[in-house]
Scaffold this active site. Structure first.
Site, PDB file in Angstrom:
ATOM      1  CB  CYS A 190      -5.971 -17.475   1.941  1.00 15.42           C
ATOM      2  SG  CYS A 190      -4.832 -16.645   3.332  1.00 15.42           S
TER       3      CYS A 190
ATOM      4  NE  ARG B  59      -8.234 -14.159  -3.527  1.00 19.24           N
ATOM      5  CZ  ARG B  59      -8.902 -13.902  -2.396  1.00 19.24           C
ATOM      6  NH1 ARG B  59     -10.386 -13.527  -3.522  1.00 19.24           N
ATOM      7  NH2 ARG B  59      -9.546 -13.877  -0.749  1.00 19.24           N
TER       8      ARG B  59
ATOM      9  CD1 TRP C  75       0.118 -13.035   1.104  1.00 21.79           C
ATOM     10  CD2 TRP C  75      -1.014 -12.594   2.670  1.00 21.79           C
ATOM     11  NE1 TRP C  75       0.283 -11.393   1.197  1.00 21.79           N
ATOM     12  CE2 TRP C  75       0.280 -11.579   2.817  1.00 21.79           C
ATOM     13  CE3 TRP C  75      -1.642 -11.823   4.153  1.00 21.79           C
ATOM     14  CZ2 TRP C  75       0.361 -10.008   2.908  1.00 21.79           C
ATOM     15  CZ3 TRP C  75      -1.311 -11.523   4.498  1.00 21.79           C
ATOM     16  CH2 TRP C  75      -0.378  -9.792   4.345  1.00 21.79           C
TER      17      TRP C  75
ATOM     18  CG  ASN D 200      -9.656 -17.824   2.338  1.00 24.48           C
ATOM     19  OD1 ASN D 200      -8.450 -18.587   1.961  1.00 24.48           O
ATOM     20  ND2 ASN D 200     -10.047 -17.103   0.954  1.00 24.48           N
ATOM     21  N   GLY D 201      -9.537 -15.965   6.064  1.00 27.06           N
ATOM     22  CA  GLY D 201      -9.841 -14.910   7.616  1.00 27.06           C
ATOM     23  C   GLY D 201      -8.768 -15.484   8.745  1.00 27.06           C
TER      24      GLY D 201
ATOM     25  CD  GLU E  29      -2.235   4.910  -6.123  1.00 31.35           C
ATOM     26  OE1 GLU E  29      -2.915   5.437  -4.793  1.00 31.35           O
ATOM     27  OE2 GLU E  29      -1.995   3.898  -6.583  1.00 31.35           O
TER      28      GLU E  29
ATOM     29  CE  LYS F 206      -0.186   2.433  -7.364  1.00 28.59           C
ATOM     30  NZ  LYS F 206      -0.966   1.097  -6.594  1.00 28.59           N
TER      31      LYS F 206
ATOM     32  CD  GLU G  49       0.543  -0.305  -4.181  1.00 27.01           C
ATOM     33  OE1 GLU G  49       0.208  -1.692  -3.705  1.00 27.01           O
ATOM     34  OE2 GLU G  49       0.671   0.687  -5.077  1.00 27.01           O
TER      35      GLU G  49
ATOM     36  CG  HIS H 127       4.411  23.163   8.033  1.00 27.80           C
ATOM     37  ND1 HIS H 127       4.839  24.495   9.144  1.00 27.80           N
ATOM     38  CD2 HIS H 127       4.244  23.660   7.138  1.00 27.80           C
ATOM     39  CE1 HIS H 127       4.132  25.234   8.191  1.00 27.80           C
ATOM     40  NE2 HIS H 127       3.672  25.215   7.390  1.00 27.80           N
TER      41      HIS H 127
ATOM     42  CE  LYS I  67      -5.919  -6.415  -8.519  1.00 24.80           C
ATOM     43  NZ  LYS I  67      -5.224  -5.121  -8.190  1.00 24.80           N
TER      44      LYS I  67
END
Ligand code: G6P
Length: 607
Positions: A2, A27, A73, A99-100, A480, A484, A487, A503, A602
């Site tokens: 947000c 964001r 968001w 926000n929050g 990572e 990526k 995402e 394993h 973001k």
């Protein structure tokens, strides 16, 4: 996540808010809204989708000099007009953006319902305007009502409020969620992120937790409710570059930011490394040099890509500086009960400097008396201001949700910190300093492989799953790389230490489950090759990254991309660029919105 923008001044507020909301789009959000206050009239406009869609339905030509806007968001309730902000009381006289998360919203809702209040959304935020209304009706003072309502809230918030009862004032408050106020000539611009302010002024004031601000076009009064005292914050100058955030000729921000890798490395080492003199100088750590001598353990806390950069940092600091390092996801760290001695330093890594969990991790150790260090990209951000010392990434604003250049900068800075902590004692000290200076040119060379990588990406674009494997420095890279791909392409991907193949993950391998293998030069390359043999024996396809001049992998992998020769400690940077390009090309081939992947944000400013 947000975003909040507020304006009070002499100009029409609407364009300032709309531009600000657009600056916050990166964001991540799913709906947007704005309320314009002109004398005693309020016009509240909300829309699901992009800010440009909101623009099309906003009445043109409003001269209202006061407004608040929001990009939402979704957390509580689906993206819808009713759930989007600003939220209002039933009389439509009090408007709030937030926000929050208000954690006790259910209790407050029950209490307000008993008083006759009616709710129209599923959001936690809607309790706030009703609660202010409740206290306003008792006290007749908006300021008193605002503070009384805030005192009832638990959770995290950045709140902006306006009311037709006081059409010359903008109200704001924060607790664990950032708010910054731009100071102009007879105007103030409030935002959750400085990028919404930058176009108008570089003079800003950062609000602290428990601050309540009452803003008119000519005055800003801040009261801290914890100390119950007025507070005068210093006006700071924003150290952000607007130009860098433009897309230019690139198709997407993600591609642009991947291509900024060489410059990112240069910026991270500029003025800090002098290989010819054997110097690594980190000005941001100078005031804690004495304390650093007593540090015998470092706990790194971070989230997402920054967490994986931290894992690379663990290998770097342990090998180069000989200091034990533990890396924890900030969301776990903050609830964990573990012994923590004063000789432990906490190192927070964050691109945005605003990630709620990482902030909470720093807060957790506030009373322990430990050294709090930061590796942050965004100057002036909450984490940058909470830490005792730190090293800025200097990567410039990162717009694409999937982090690319920030990872490159973070790993570069972690290498510098490892070298700094080693005090020149490591045998790697001089060669690494030299290699860091040579690295931007090698990063350029990796970028030239983009077309080759794109061809391979097209071949795998329909894969449903992907395994990423690597060892030692290659292991966090595998994690990572998998993140990526997930995402931006929504392909299920898992990162694994190649040594763990037997394993579990080997059970998944068949002709439809490809592997991305990091098989660059290292003392363990033969072992990685053995893992690849095992994958091949199960008909698994393999795309490998190898080092120029070493063709051992050729006969095993279906596709190989050769990266320039570098030291093992700097490989993660070159490997990351190649993996970022791969994910980008897969996502583009699939036709996805690479810069704004579904469901992601973001800047994750809620827990
Ligand atoms: C979000 C972003 C990621 C980022 C993570 C941590 O999930 O989408 O790209 O790595 O937050 O963010 P930070 O700003 O703390 O590095």
């Amino acid at each position: 996540m947000c975003g909040i923008v507020g304006y009070i001044g002499t100009r029409p507020a609407a364009p300032v808010i709309m531009d600000g909301l657009q600056a916050l789009e990166y964001r991540g959000y799913d709906s947007a809204g704005i309320v314009l206050i002109n004398k005693n009239t309020a016009v509240n406009t909300k829309q699901v989708g992009r800010v440009v869609q909101l623009k099309t339905i906003l009445a043109a030509g409003s001269t209202a000099p006061l407004a608040i806007g929001h990009t939402r968001w979704a957390t509580h309730g689906e993206p819808s007009i009713l759930n989007s902000h600003p939220h209002a009381n039933s009389d439509k006289t009090i408007f709030v953006v937030h926000n929050g998360i208000i954690e006790n919203h259910e209790q407050l809702r029950t209490k307000l319902r008993a008083e006759g209040y009616v709710f129209i959304s599923e959001t936690d935020t809607e309790v706030v305007p009703h609660l202010i209304d409740y206290y306003f009706k008792q006290t007749g003072s908006f300021n008193t009502a605002f503070k009384a309502a805030l005192a009832d809230l638990t959770g995290a918030y950045a709140i902006a409020a306006v009311t037709t009862h006081e059409p010359d004032s903008l109200f704001a408050a924060r607790l664990s969620s950032p708010l910054v106020i731009g100071v102009g000539e007879e105007e103030y611009i409030l935002a959750s992120d400085p990028s919404a302010i930058l176009e108008h002024t570089k003079k800003v004031i950062y609000l602290d937790d428990h601050d309540v601000a009452v803003i008119t076009k000519n005055s800003l009064k801040v009261h801290n409710t914890r100390t119950d005292k007025p507070i005068e914050h210093d006006v700071e100058l924003l150290d952000l570059d607007t130009k860098k955030a433009q897309l230019g000729d690139y198709a997407h921000y993600m591609l642009k930011e991947i291509y900024e890798a060489p410059e990112t490395i240069r910026s991270a080492i500029r003025g800090r490394v002098k290989a010819s003199k054997g110097i690594v100088k980190l000005g941001g750590l100078e005031n804690v040099v004495a304390q650093l001598r007593y540090i015998d353990r470092i706990v790194i806390v971070a989230c997402g890509t920054s967490y994986y950069a931290g894992l690379v940092g663990e290998y770097l600091i342990e090998e180069i500086a000989g200091i034990p390092v533990e890396v924890q996801q900030a969301s776990e760290f903050k609830y964990r009960c573990e012994p923590f001695s004063r000789s432990t330093a906490l190192l927070a890594i964050s691109q945005s400097g605003e990630t709620a969990d990482t902030i909470a991790a720093l807060k957790k150790v506030e009373d322990y008396g430990v050294l709090k260090l930061g590796i942050v990209n965004t100057p002036g951000s909450t984490i940058a201001r909470m830490t005792d010392a730190g090293v800025y990434c200097h990567a410039g604003p990162e717009q694409a949700v999937a982090s690319t250049k920030a990872f490159i900068a973070q790993v570069t800075v972690l290498t510098l910190i490892a070298l700094h902590l080693s005090d020149g004692a490591s045998k790697l000290y001089k060669p690494l300093l030299k290699e860091l200076e040579a690295l931007p040119a090698k990063a350029e060379a990796v970028l030239k492989l983009s077309d080759d990588i794109a061809k391979i990406a097209h071949k795998y674009q329909n894969a449903r799953d992907f395994l990423y494997i690597g060892r030692q420095y290659g292991y966090p890279c595998a994690l990572e790389g998998a993140l990526k791909l997930k995402e931006v392409s929504y392909i299920h991907a898992e990162g694994y230490a190649a040594g763990e193949m037997k394993h579990g993950p080997l059970a998944m391998i068949d002709k439809d489950f490809p592997t991305f293998a990091i098989a660059t030069d290292s003392p363990l390359l033969d072992k990685t090759i053995s893992s690849i043999e095992e994958i091949r024996a199960r008909k698994g396809h393999v795309f490998a990254l190898a080092t120029e001049g070493n063709t051992a992998i050729e006969k095993l992998a279906d596709n190989v991309v050769y990266l320039p020769k570098t030291m093992e400690q700097t490989q993660p940077i070159l490997v990351a660029i190649a993996m970022q390009l791969f994910s980008y090309h897969v996502a583009v081939a699939k036709g996805f919105d690479v810069d704004r992947p579904r469901n992601l944000a973001k800047s994750v400013t809620v827990e």
